[in-house]
Scaffold this motif. Structure first.
Motif, PDB file in Angstrom:
ATOM      1  N   ARG A 156     -37.158  35.702   5.421  1.00 30.90           N
ATOM      2  CA  ARG A 156     -36.637  34.427   4.912  1.00 30.90           C
ATOM      3  C   ARG A 156     -35.999  33.588   6.024  1.00 30.90           C
ATOM      4  N   MET A 233     -44.895  37.376   1.291  1.00 39.16           N
ATOM      5  CA  MET A 233     -44.040  36.203   1.447  1.00 39.16           C
ATOM      6  C   MET A 233     -44.698  35.212   2.388  1.00 39.16           C
ATOM      7  N   ALA A 243     -42.514  33.939  -2.577  1.00 36.53           N
ATOM      8  CA  ALA A 243     -42.676  35.397  -2.599  1.00 36.53           C
ATOM      9  C   ALA A 243     -43.513  35.771  -3.818  1.00 36.53           C
TER      10      ALA A 243
END
Length: 299
Positions: A156, A233, A243
């Motif tokens: 992320r 992802m 995701a």
């Protein structure tokens, strides 16, 4: 007699005509991202933000063009990346408050601000008259879980220079929506975690799904994670990512560049799942978002 739209309004519509400002879900415009890139510079105007499109509601998003001469843009004090053509992106968490402040700082020292109203959502809340199970995760489970969480957090944090965030997102697969973003159970007054994505069931395992927008694969769990199973992802750029959980097969690897509509995997029931479905979640920075507000209703 209907009056003709001005060229700047037509450019704005082509660039960011894919959402409503009142919090209602609207089907996005079909204008392509290449047109958006071409028109972004033409809609920049002095002393104001332009083309503020999107869904200004909890779990929603905002795209716009900074005033001419802007050297920085911030949402509630958090700096936003601004592209060379002035375009920027921001989003609002599921539990976002009702107001937000957009501020641009110009090269001559002046500031331009715009107050945004973020409309609340009527979440699907189920009250259950039983107590939550006591206790938490075992240490044995956490020994396995910690490395998985580290990989998710690392993925992320990646922000590639890609422009998927500019596109009108498409559904990765079509089927029955079996779980809604933001839904939540409350056990005798104690809220559990809310559902962080949208679940799509096709009635079988193995159904192929595609990339909803351009991006780069930042995580592809070939060994199933304890909860997410085979997790995929995709970084869409500008802090926005998707995701896809519980996959039966992954068709791409970490580092692959994917294009909107490209086959990337198959639906499954790996990890903690009661049946085959695709759990699709989206985040911008630390804000959890509703995928339905990026695609519009499923046709």
């Amino acid at each position: 007699m209907r009056s003709k739209a001005s060229p700047i309004l037509l450019a704005i519509a082509a660039l960011f005509g894919c959402g409503s400002a009142n919090g209602e879900t609207a089907a996005p415009d079909d204008a392509g991202s290449s047109l958006a890139v071409a028109n972004a510079a033409s809609v920049r105007a002095s002393d104001r933000f332009a083309a503020l499109g999107g869904e200004r509601t909890q779990g929603g998003w905002l795209r716009g063009v900074a005033p001419a001469g802007a050297i920085s843009v911030a949402l509630d004090g958090r700096t936003l990346p601004v592209s060379a053509d002035g375009a920027f992106f921001a989003a609002f968490d599921r539990d976002s408050g009702g107001q937000a402040q957009l501020v641009a700082r110009l090269a001559d020292g002046r500031t331009v601000s715009d107050s945004l109203t973020i409309s609340p959502r009527a979440w699907q809340i189920e009250h259950v008259n039983v107590a939550r199970r006591p206790g938490g995760a075992s240490e044995a489970f956490m020994e396995r879980r910690r490395p998985e969480l580290a990989r998710i957090n690392a993925a992320r944090s990646v922000d590639h220079p890609v422009d998927g965030w500019r596109q009108t997102f498409i559904w990765p697969v079509k089927g029955r929506i079996s779980g809604r973003f933001g839904s939540q159970r409350v056990y005798r007054g104690e809220p559990a975690s809310y559902h962080s994505g949208i679940d799509i069931a096709t009635g079988t395992s193995g159904t192929p799904f595609v990339a909803p927008a351009d991006g780069v694969v930042v995580l592809a769990a070939e060994t199933p994670f304890s909860l997410e199973g085979h997790l995929l992802m995709i970084d869409h750029g500008n802090g926005l990512n998707s995701a896809f959980l519980h996959c039966s097969r992954l068709a791409v690897r970490e580092g692959d560049v994917v294009r909107q509509g490209q086959y990337i995997g198959n639906i499954g029931a790996t990890g903690r799942a009661t049946g085959p479905h695709l759990h699709w979640s989206m985040k911008w920075r630390d804000a959890r978002l509703d995928p339905l507000l990026f695609t519009g209703p499923m046709n």
